[in-house]
Motif scaffolding. Structure first.
Motif, short mmCIF file in Angstrom:
data_model
loop_
_atom_site.label_atom_id
_atom_site.label_comp_id
_atom_site.label_asym_id
_atom_site.label_seq_id
_atom_site.Cartn_x
_atom_site.Cartn_y
_atom_site.Cartn_z
N HIS A 22 0.87 -1.17 0.00
CA HIS A 22 0.00 0.00 0.00
C HIS A 22 0.91 1.23 0.00
N PRO A 23 0.73 2.15 -0.94
CA PRO A 23 1.67 3.28 -1.05
C PRO A 23 1.66 4.24 0.13
N MET A 24 0.55 4.31 0.87
CA MET A 24 0.50 5.24 2.00
C MET A 24 0.75 4.54 3.33
N MET A 25 0.28 3.31 3.47
CA MET A 25 0.43 2.60 4.75
C MET A 25 1.74 1.84 4.85
N LYS A 26 2.40 1.64 3.70
CA LYS A 26 3.68 0.92 3.65
C LYS A 26 3.56 -0.48 4.23
N LYS A 27 2.42 -1.12 3.98
CA LYS A 27 2.18 -2.51 4.35
C LYS A 27 1.62 -3.22 3.13
N ASP A 28 1.77 -4.55 3.08
CA ASP A 28 1.13 -5.31 2.01
C ASP A 28 -0.38 -5.14 2.11
N ALA A 29 -1.01 -5.10 0.95
CA ALA A 29 -2.46 -4.94 0.90
C ALA A 29 -3.01 -5.76 -0.27
N ILE A 30 -4.23 -6.20 -0.11
CA ILE A 30 -4.95 -6.94 -1.14
C ILE A 30 -6.03 -6.03 -1.71
N GLY A 31 -6.21 -6.11 -3.02
CA GLY A 31 -7.33 -5.47 -3.67
C GLY A 31 -8.00 -6.51 -4.55
N ALA A 32 -9.32 -6.56 -4.52
CA ALA A 32 -10.03 -7.56 -5.33
C ALA A 32 -11.43 -7.09 -5.68
N ASN A 33 -11.91 -7.61 -6.79
CA ASN A 33 -13.30 -7.44 -7.18
C ASN A 33 -13.85 -8.83 -7.45
N ALA A 34 -15.10 -9.05 -7.03
CA ALA A 34 -15.71 -10.36 -7.22
C ALA A 34 -17.18 -10.19 -7.57
N VAL A 35 -17.72 -11.17 -8.28
CA VAL A 35 -19.13 -11.17 -8.66
C VAL A 35 -19.73 -12.55 -8.40
N ALA A 36 -21.05 -12.55 -8.22
CA ALA A 36 -21.80 -13.80 -8.04
C ALA A 36 -23.25 -13.54 -8.42
N LYS A 37 -24.00 -14.61 -8.61
CA LYS A 37 -25.44 -14.50 -8.86
C LYS A 37 -26.15 -15.41 -7.88
N ILE A 38 -27.27 -14.92 -7.36
CA ILE A 38 -28.10 -15.72 -6.47
C ILE A 38 -29.56 -15.53 -6.86
N LYS A 39 -30.41 -16.39 -6.32
CA LYS A 39 -31.85 -16.21 -6.41
C LYS A 39 -32.31 -15.77 -5.02
N ARG A 40 -32.98 -14.64 -4.96
CA ARG A 40 -33.39 -14.13 -3.65
C ARG A 40 -34.42 -15.03 -3.01
N SER A 41 -35.20 -15.74 -3.81
CA SER A 41 -36.19 -16.66 -3.24
C SER A 41 -35.53 -17.80 -2.47
N ASP A 42 -34.29 -18.15 -2.82
CA ASP A 42 -33.55 -19.19 -2.08
C ASP A 42 -33.29 -18.77 -0.64
N PHE A 43 -33.36 -17.46 -0.38
CA PHE A 43 -33.09 -16.93 0.95
C PHE A 43 -34.35 -16.37 1.61
N GLY A 44 -35.53 -16.79 1.13
CA GLY A 44 -36.78 -16.36 1.74
C GLY A 44 -37.12 -14.91 1.46
N MET A 45 -36.67 -14.41 0.29
CA MET A 45 -36.91 -13.02 -0.05
C MET A 45 -37.57 -12.89 -1.42
N GLY A 46 -38.47 -13.82 -1.76
CA GLY A 46 -39.03 -13.87 -3.10
C GLY A 46 -40.24 -13.01 -3.37
N LYS A 47 -40.64 -12.18 -2.43
CA LYS A 47 -41.83 -11.34 -2.64
C LYS A 47 -41.70 -10.51 -3.92
N LEU A 48 -42.79 -10.43 -4.65
CA LEU A 48 -42.94 -9.66 -5.89
C LEU A 48 -42.26 -10.29 -7.10
N ALA A 49 -41.66 -11.47 -6.95
CA ALA A 49 -41.10 -12.16 -8.12
C ALA A 49 -42.26 -12.74 -8.91
N PRO A 50 -42.26 -12.74 -10.19
CA PRO A 50 -41.15 -12.39 -11.08
C PRO A 50 -41.13 -10.93 -11.51
#
Length: 188
Positions: free
Chosen positions: A143-171
């Motif tokens: 890290h250029p300011m903290m002078k410590k190792d740092a991780i940076g990452a981006n991640a993506v995923a897809k879920i169905k909200r109904s799988d988690f009990g949040m399916g109201k108003l679908a489809p």
């Protein structure tokens, strides 16, 4: 003397192999968890959570890692206070009963020196389901300011909200939800 020297070398080698895993604390000021869904066929809506914490461990030599993240579900930010309250209700996040969302890795896949996907368990509204996070970006550098190792990452995923009990108003409001994460973590 030879036995003592052998024991010291063995101890040093063993200690260095145990010390190979580094621990990184998630930087909440540079980490964002977002979700996107289609609203009535009109547009894709994207919202975020403002409070995220957790830890990442990484052993570059052994090519192993773990991820443990907690999201404050009450920090949901739609840009509109009334809607924030609406989706915190029983039909959706139910934050009174389930104030946090968590993700705990079960395995991390590497290609070369970089992790490319993280298998784990997502717990949302008290329901735990397996989810795969696909890393679209990963870097480990000082890290250029903290002078410590740092991780940076981006991640993506897809879920169905109904799988988690949040399916109201679908489809009408899509059941399919895209998740995206921007993470920065600083070596402890």
């Amino acid at each position: 003397m030879k036995k003592l020297l052998t024991a010291l070398v063995f101890t040093a080698v063993s200690a260095s192999s145990f010390a190979a895993a580094d621990s990184f604390a998630i930087d909440p000021t540079h980490t964002a968890a977002r979700f996107e869904y289609n609203h009535l066929g009109f547009s894709n809506q994207e919202h975020r959570f403002d409070k995220t914490s957790g830890k990442i461990t990484l052993d570059r030599t052994a090519k192993t890692a773990s991820v443990d993240v907690v999201i404050d579900a009450k920090s949901v930010n739609t840009g509109y206070e009334v809607f924030n309250g609406h989706i915190q209700g029983e039909d959706f996040f139910s934050t009174a009963a389930h104030p946090t969302i968590s993700f705990k890795s079960t395995s991390v896949k590497f290609e070369g020196d970089k992790p490319v996907s993280v298998e784990g368990n997502l717990t949302l509204k008290g329901v735990t389901k397996p989810v795969t996070l696909t890393l679209t970006h990963f870097t480990l550098q000082q890290h250029p300011m903290m002078k410590k190792d740092a991780i940076g990452a981006n991640a993506v995923a897809k879920i169905k909200r109904s799988d988690f009990g949040m399916g109201k108003l679908a489809p009408y409001v899509s059941d399919d939800v895209s998740l995206s994460f921007s993470v920065e973590a600083i070596k402890e």
